[in-house]
Design a protein around this motif. Structure first.
Motif, short mmCIF file in Angstrom:
data_model
loop_
_atom_site.label_atom_id
_atom_site.label_comp_id
_atom_site.label_asym_id
_atom_site.label_seq_id
_atom_site.Cartn_x
_atom_site.Cartn_y
_atom_site.Cartn_z
N GLY A 194 38.88 15.97 56.54
CA GLY A 194 38.37 14.80 57.25
C GLY A 194 39.11 13.53 56.87
O GLY A 194 40.33 13.51 56.74
N ASP A 195 38.32 12.43 56.72
CA ASP A 195 38.90 11.13 56.37
C ASP A 195 38.92 10.88 54.86
O ASP A 195 39.30 9.79 54.42
CB ASP A 195 38.11 10.00 57.04
N SER A 258 37.82 21.38 58.69
CA SER A 258 37.45 22.62 58.02
C SER A 258 38.56 23.22 57.16
O SER A 258 38.34 24.21 56.46
CB SER A 258 37.02 23.66 59.06
N GLY A 259 39.77 22.67 57.21
CA GLY A 259 40.86 23.19 56.39
C GLY A 259 41.45 24.48 56.92
O GLY A 259 42.00 25.27 56.15
N THR A 260 41.37 24.70 58.23
CA THR A 260 42.02 25.87 58.82
C THR A 260 43.51 25.62 58.97
O THR A 260 43.99 24.51 58.75
CB THR A 260 41.39 26.20 60.19
N GLU A 261 44.24 26.66 59.34
CA GLU A 261 45.70 26.59 59.49
C GLU A 261 46.37 26.13 58.20
O GLU A 261 47.33 25.35 58.21
CB GLU A 261 46.09 25.65 60.65
N GLY A 263 48.28 27.74 56.25
CA GLY A 263 49.67 28.15 56.12
C GLY A 263 50.63 27.09 56.62
O GLY A 263 51.61 26.74 55.95
N ARG A 264 50.34 26.53 57.80
CA ARG A 264 51.20 25.47 58.35
C ARG A 264 51.12 24.22 57.51
O ARG A 264 52.15 23.59 57.21
CB ARG A 264 50.76 25.16 59.79
N HIS A 265 49.91 23.83 57.10
CA HIS A 265 49.76 22.61 56.30
C HIS A 265 50.45 22.76 54.94
O HIS A 265 51.08 21.81 54.46
CB HIS A 265 48.28 22.30 56.09
N ALA A 266 50.35 23.93 54.32
CA ALA A 266 50.96 24.13 53.01
C ALA A 266 52.47 23.94 53.08
O ALA A 266 53.08 23.34 52.18
CB ALA A 266 50.61 25.51 52.48
N GLY A 295 42.73 25.88 46.44
CA GLY A 295 43.62 26.94 45.95
C GLY A 295 44.85 27.09 46.82
O GLY A 295 45.95 27.33 46.31
N ALA A 296 44.70 26.95 48.15
CA ALA A 296 45.85 27.04 49.04
C ALA A 296 46.83 25.89 48.81
O ALA A 296 48.05 26.09 48.84
CB ALA A 296 45.38 27.04 50.50
N VAL A 297 46.31 24.70 48.55
CA VAL A 297 47.18 23.56 48.26
C VAL A 297 47.92 23.79 46.95
O VAL A 297 49.13 23.54 46.84
CB VAL A 297 46.36 22.25 48.20
N ARG A 298 47.23 24.31 45.93
CA ARG A 298 47.86 24.53 44.62
C ARG A 298 48.89 25.64 44.67
O ARG A 298 49.81 25.67 43.85
CB ARG A 298 46.78 24.84 43.59
#
Length: 340
Positions: A194-195, A258-261, A263-266, A295-298
């Motif tokens: 979100g913001d 919601s933090g979907t996708e 893979g693309r954001h990482a 965890g995906a960001v890390r």
């Protein structure tokens, strides 16, 4: 017959080497390689690619009989190509001199804009555009945890099963939380849902005294009146503006609601190459949901600290401790403790 020679160009030396071997076989030899820079101001915002000269044996030449030592000769040929490419890489590395070894004791985080080459680049931009660079030296950044040590110091999140069972999560030693970097041109990225990352970036910039001019957005965030820095070129422009104004750049990277996708954001988060990365965490969200996207960001980049918001909206704000990240920012200001 004379050997045949031709040129190829590509984004990297490794890619060109693989292409030559795949298309022309082991008998092809790379006999020259160079890095080509196009456009830009004093090399800044320029584009780079590599050009290699390839030599093939004469057409129609009969293949020599296989000799017992063929593996060793092929290895020697590959070693020759590798040496040539390494020489080109060494020539490129002179554009980015390594920083001197830090003295013993706590060291400030490594900052990509702190080299002499970057300072010289900004001088060239100032001379070309007529914009004076900031005269006063920026205040040194507060001591923090070097990114090279982040993977060792910040283990992966704990098993959320213990939280789901209502048990107190196991605690590991968490280092002292870093402060947001404060050197001119530093890129501080805050990632979240979100913001929330934008609110954290605004509070960091306000406390540093740089205000809205130091804030950018990327990812799923788009806000009127706030500039975007969603690719490396835009980030480089923002860094240069920060150097000339004498402040850091705070980049709010949104993952959506919601933090979907992820893979693309990482991939994009890693490509932006921030000097310091934070995660903006809402203490009121389900711990397992937060642990999933953090965890995906890390997995994409080392994370230096957590910025926690909304501790008054939940009766169990301590659940964020299970992320095993030092809490350096708490509801819009520096946190008094790395754990809740």
């Amino acid at each position: 017959m004379e050997p045949r020679r031709f040129q190829l160009e590509g984004p990297s030396l490794d890619a060109l080497k693989a292409k030559v071997l795949a298309e022309h076989g082991p008998r092809a030899r790379i006999i020259a390689a160079e890095k080509v820079t196009v456009g830009g101001i004093g090399g800044f915002l320029s584009r780079h690619h590599y050009e290699v000269t390839v030599e093939l044996p004469p057409s129609g030449r009969r293949r020599a009989p296989v000799e017992p030592d063929l593996p060793s000769r092929a290895s020697a040929a590959r070693a020759g190509i590798s040496a040539l490419l390494e020489e080109a890489e060494r020539a490129e590395s002179t554009l980015h001199p390594a920083a001197p070894a830090a003295p013993a004791g706590p060291a400030a985080p490594a900052v990509s804009t702190g080299s002499f080459a970057f300072a010289e680049l900004i001088d060239n931009i100032s001379a070309s555009t007529g914009t004076p660079a900031a005269q006063a030296a920026p205040a040194p950044a507060a001591p923090g945890v070097a990114k090279a040590d982040a993977a060792r110091l910040y283990p992966p999140p704990l098993n959320q099963g213990r939280i789901n069972q209502g048990l107190e999560p196991e605690r590991r030693a968490i280092p002292q939380a870093p402060a947001p970097l404060g050197n001119a041109g530093d890129l501080v990225m805050v990632v979240g849902l979100g913001d929330e990352p934008l609110e954290v970036c605004r509070s960091m910039a306000e406390l540093a005294g740089s205000g809205a001019a130091a804030v950018r957005v990327a990812g799923a965030l788009e806000t009127e009146g706030v500039g975007r820095a969603a690719d490396r070129r835009a980030v480089a422009t923002a860094r240069a503006a920060g150097v000339m104004a004498g402040h850091s750049i705070y980049l709010a990277y949104g993952l959506g609601r919601s933090g979907t996708e992820m893979g693309r954001h990482a991939t994009l988060i890693a490509a932006l190459a921030a000097d310091q990365v934070w995660v903006a965490v809402d203490a009121g969200r389900k711990p397992e949901d937060t642990a999933a996207w953090v965890g995906a960001v890390r997995n994409a980049v080392p994370v230096d600290g957590a910025a926690v918001e909304g501790i008054d909206t939940t009766g169990t704000p301590q659940s964020v401790n299970a992320l095993n990240l030092p809490i350096g920012w708490l509801d819009g200001e520096p946190s008094p403790s790395p754990v809740l």
